[in-house]
Design a protein around this motif. Sequence first.
Motif, short mmCIF file in Angstrom:
data_model
loop_
_atom_site.label_atom_id
_atom_site.label_comp_id
_atom_site.label_asym_id
_atom_site.label_seq_id
_atom_site.Cartn_x
_atom_site.Cartn_y
_atom_site.Cartn_z
N GLN A 323 4.56 3.40 8.74
CA GLN A 323 4.18 2.84 7.43
C GLN A 323 2.68 2.95 7.17
OE1 GLN A 323 6.05 -0.61 6.05
NE2 GLN A 323 7.79 -0.45 7.46
N PHE A 324 1.98 3.63 8.09
CA PHE A 324 0.53 3.77 7.97
C PHE A 324 0.17 5.25 8.02
CE2 PHE A 324 1.42 -0.43 9.66
CZ PHE A 324 0.65 -1.23 8.82
N PRO A 325 -0.99 5.66 7.53
CA PRO A 325 -2.06 4.83 7.00
C PRO A 325 -1.77 4.36 5.57
CG PRO A 325 -2.68 7.13 6.85
CD PRO A 325 -1.37 7.09 7.57
N VAL A 326 -2.35 3.25 5.22
CA VAL A 326 -2.26 2.74 3.86
C VAL A 326 -3.51 3.21 3.11
CG1 VAL A 326 -2.43 0.61 2.51
CG2 VAL A 326 -0.85 0.73 4.44
N ASP A 327 -3.27 3.85 1.99
CA ASP A 327 -4.40 4.33 1.18
C ASP A 327 -4.98 3.16 0.38
OD1 ASP A 327 -6.13 5.41 -0.63
OD2 ASP A 327 -4.84 7.13 -1.15
N ILE A 328 -6.14 2.74 0.79
CA ILE A 328 -6.77 1.55 0.20
C ILE A 328 -7.01 1.71 -1.31
CG2 ILE A 328 -9.06 0.41 0.17
CD1 ILE A 328 -7.14 -0.61 2.37
N ASN A 329 -7.17 2.95 -1.74
CA ASN A 329 -7.47 3.15 -3.17
C ASN A 329 -6.22 3.29 -4.04
OD1 ASN A 329 -10.41 3.08 -3.36
ND2 ASN A 329 -10.28 4.77 -1.89
N ARG A 330 -5.06 3.42 -3.43
CA ARG A 330 -3.85 3.61 -4.24
C ARG A 330 -2.71 2.64 -3.93
NH1 ARG A 330 -5.57 8.75 -3.53
NH2 ARG A 330 -6.24 9.77 -5.45
N PRO A 332 -0.20 -0.47 -3.27
CA PRO A 332 -0.08 -1.77 -3.92
C PRO A 332 -0.64 -2.89 -3.03
CG PRO A 332 2.05 -1.06 -3.10
CD PRO A 332 1.10 0.08 -2.88
N TYR A 333 -0.96 -4.00 -3.65
CA TYR A 333 -1.49 -5.18 -2.93
C TYR A 333 -0.59 -5.53 -1.74
CZ TYR A 333 -2.13 -10.11 -1.90
OH TYR A 333 -2.30 -11.29 -1.24
N GLU A 334 0.75 -5.47 -1.96
CA GLU A 334 1.71 -5.89 -0.93
C GLU A 334 1.57 -5.06 0.36
OE1 GLU A 334 2.43 -5.29 -4.10
OE2 GLU A 334 2.83 -7.33 -4.75
N SER A 335 1.17 -3.79 0.22
CA SER A 335 0.98 -2.96 1.42
C SER A 335 -0.38 -3.22 2.04
CB SER A 335 1.08 -1.47 1.07
OG SER A 335 2.32 -1.21 0.48
N ILE A 336 -1.38 -3.44 1.19
CA ILE A 336 -2.74 -3.65 1.71
C ILE A 336 -2.81 -4.93 2.53
CG2 ILE A 336 -5.13 -4.12 1.02
CD1 ILE A 336 -4.67 -2.20 -1.31
N VAL A 337 -2.11 -5.97 2.04
CA VAL A 337 -2.20 -7.26 2.75
C VAL A 337 -1.48 -7.21 4.11
CG1 VAL A 337 -0.12 -8.47 1.90
CG2 VAL A 337 -2.30 -9.72 2.15
N ARG A 338 -0.69 -6.17 4.33
CA ARG A 338 -0.02 -6.02 5.63
C ARG A 338 -0.86 -5.26 6.65
NH1 ARG A 338 6.05 -5.82 5.99
NH2 ARG A 338 6.72 -7.46 4.56
N VAL A 339 -2.00 -4.75 6.23
CA VAL A 339 -2.84 -4.00 7.18
C VAL A 339 -3.52 -4.98 8.14
CG1 VAL A 339 -4.90 -2.55 7.38
CG2 VAL A 339 -3.28 -2.18 5.48
N PRO A 340 -3.39 -4.75 9.45
CA PRO A 340 -4.07 -5.64 10.40
C PRO A 340 -5.56 -5.68 10.12
CG PRO A 340 -2.55 -4.19 11.54
CD PRO A 340 -2.61 -3.70 10.13
N GLY A 341 -6.10 -6.87 10.08
CA GLY A 341 -7.54 -7.02 9.83
C GLY A 341 -7.87 -7.28 8.36
N ILE A 342 -6.85 -7.21 7.49
CA ILE A 342 -7.10 -7.51 6.08
C ILE A 342 -6.30 -8.76 5.71
CG2 ILE A 342 -6.86 -6.72 3.68
CD1 ILE A 342 -7.29 -3.90 4.61
N GLY A 343 -7.02 -9.80 5.29
CA GLY A 343 -6.36 -11.05 4.91
C GLY A 343 -6.07 -11.07 3.42
N ILE A 350 -10.12 -6.12 -2.62
CA ILE A 350 -9.96 -4.66 -2.64
C ILE A 350 -9.34 -4.22 -3.95
CG2 ILE A 350 -8.59 -2.77 -1.63
CD1 ILE A 350 -9.09 -4.13 1.12
N VAL A 351 -8.25 -4.89 -4.33
CA VAL A 351 -7.54 -4.51 -5.55
C VAL A 351 -8.44 -4.68 -6.78
CG1 VAL A 351 -5.55 -5.09 -7.02
CG2 VAL A 351 -5.29 -4.99 -4.54
N ALA A 352 -9.27 -5.72 -6.76
CA ALA A 352 -10.18 -5.94 -7.90
C ALA A 352 -11.31 -4.91 -7.89
CB ALA A 352 -10.74 -7.36 -7.84
N ALA A 353 -11.85 -4.63 -6.70
CA ALA A 353 -13.04 -3.76 -6.61
C ALA A 353 -12.71 -2.30 -6.90
CB ALA A 353 -13.65 -3.89 -5.21
N ARG A 354 -11.51 -1.85 -6.53
CA ARG A 354 -11.22 -0.42 -6.68
C ARG A 354 -11.07 0.00 -8.14
NH1 ARG A 354 -5.13 -0.30 -4.00
NH2 ARG A 354 -4.04 -1.13 -5.81
N ARG A 355 -10.98 -0.95 -9.04
CA ARG A 355 -10.92 -0.62 -10.47
C ARG A 355 -12.23 0.03 -10.93
NH1 ARG A 355 -9.69 -6.18 -12.18
NH2 ARG A 355 -7.69 -6.62 -11.25
N PHE A 356 -13.28 -0.25 -10.19
CA PHE A 356 -14.59 0.26 -10.61
C PHE A 356 -14.99 1.53 -9.88
CE2 PHE A 356 -14.43 -4.35 -11.09
CZ PHE A 356 -14.65 -4.44 -12.47
#
Length: 418
Positions: A323-330, A332-343, A350-356
């Motif tokens: 299920q990895f790697p998770v592309d941080i820029n694409r 969904p939130y639900e996958s990003i929050v499952r990455v070890p080390g990301i709360g 991340i989801v808010a910042a990548r809009r810019f």
Amino acid sequence: MADDRIKEKLEILADAAKYDVSCSSSGSDRKNKKGGLGNTGAGICHTYTEDGRCVSLLKILLTNHCIFDCAYCVSRRSNDIKRAAFTVQEVVDLTINFYRRNYIEGLFLSSGIFKNADYTMERLVLIAKKLRQEHNFNGYIHLKTIPGASDDLLNEAGLYADRLSVNLEIPTETGLKLLAPEKNRKDMDVPMDYLKNQIIRTKEEKKIFRSTPKFAPAGQSTQMIIGASGESDMHIMKTADHYYTEYNLKRVYYSGYIPISNDKRLPGLGSDVPVIRENRLYQSDWLLRFYGFKRDEIVNERHPNLDLDIDPKLGWALRNLDQFPVDINRAPYESIVRVPGIGVTSAKKIVAARRFGALRMEHLQKIGISANKVRYFISCQGFVPLMSDRPAEMIKHYILAASHTKYKKVFNQQLTLF
Ligand code: SF4
């Protein structure tokens, strides 16, 4: 002289209460009233003793006399210990005095069962009632609910207490039968069910009639003792999941069994308190409630116990490297929050910042994410994951070697296995 006796009672009954860890609070919004005393504000702050127990509340038993003989409990009737009992007025006075001196922010009151459930519960309720009505006390009150007490008493308790709890004590019915044969799970389910329905009903009524009195506004919780009987982590998490779902619990507390007797049914005196296991269960509980994990993703028939070396989210990730790697820029939130080390907070950032603009590893570090874990599980602008083709054990080894975990000693001993 009277003061000495109160002091002695306090020593005995505060000491007996330390085995109950379910004393943290959250979610109460009881406001101070004119001429009143105390204000819980937005949640109570917690302080912990050296052994990790919460002390921000006055945490005592009304009595350590008990008609039951639960093998895992220091207050069991067959235990040869000093016994004591407060009067209702003594608990009220202590609470008010400690509150005024800023020692405490509220009261956590439990009790052994003397005579019967109603007799004990009546006294617990009376203490809360006196604090609220006679002293206008608006501090936090957490009352233990005595299984078998009448609905009327439960109802009254809910009107005065912020939180109510019924302890499950042992995670499975089989374990309970072994260690506390006088009890059964149904006696605990019945009051929990009643409290759940009262909490729901009150909330509904409050939408229509604003004057409807609050009922246990901080909800209900429970506690399970870990390591007293032979349950696996899967059994424990199954029970927790069941009670969260069926009884709308706010919290399940996990309390590592502290050896207190030579009873052959229990771990012997001198055995280690399962502190790391307790911590891993709390982390798993967090994954269930806030990270969208299902119980069987964390523990299941193939993996009935949590890996004590690593947190359960990392454990899941290492079992599911596909299920990895998770592309941080694409992703969904639900996958990003499952990455070890990301709360949860970091995932939202991340989801808010990548809009810019596309995020790079240095952006993640600025958000506060440590590269140690995430670098094996994500891709982002200018970064491909490390060792994505390597076995899970190797990744685990590298993560642990680079981490500053308080469990490192345990890990270091195990490194020789590689
Ligand atoms: S009923 Fe409660 S206080 Fe009494 S022995 Fe059992 S666990 Fe202890």
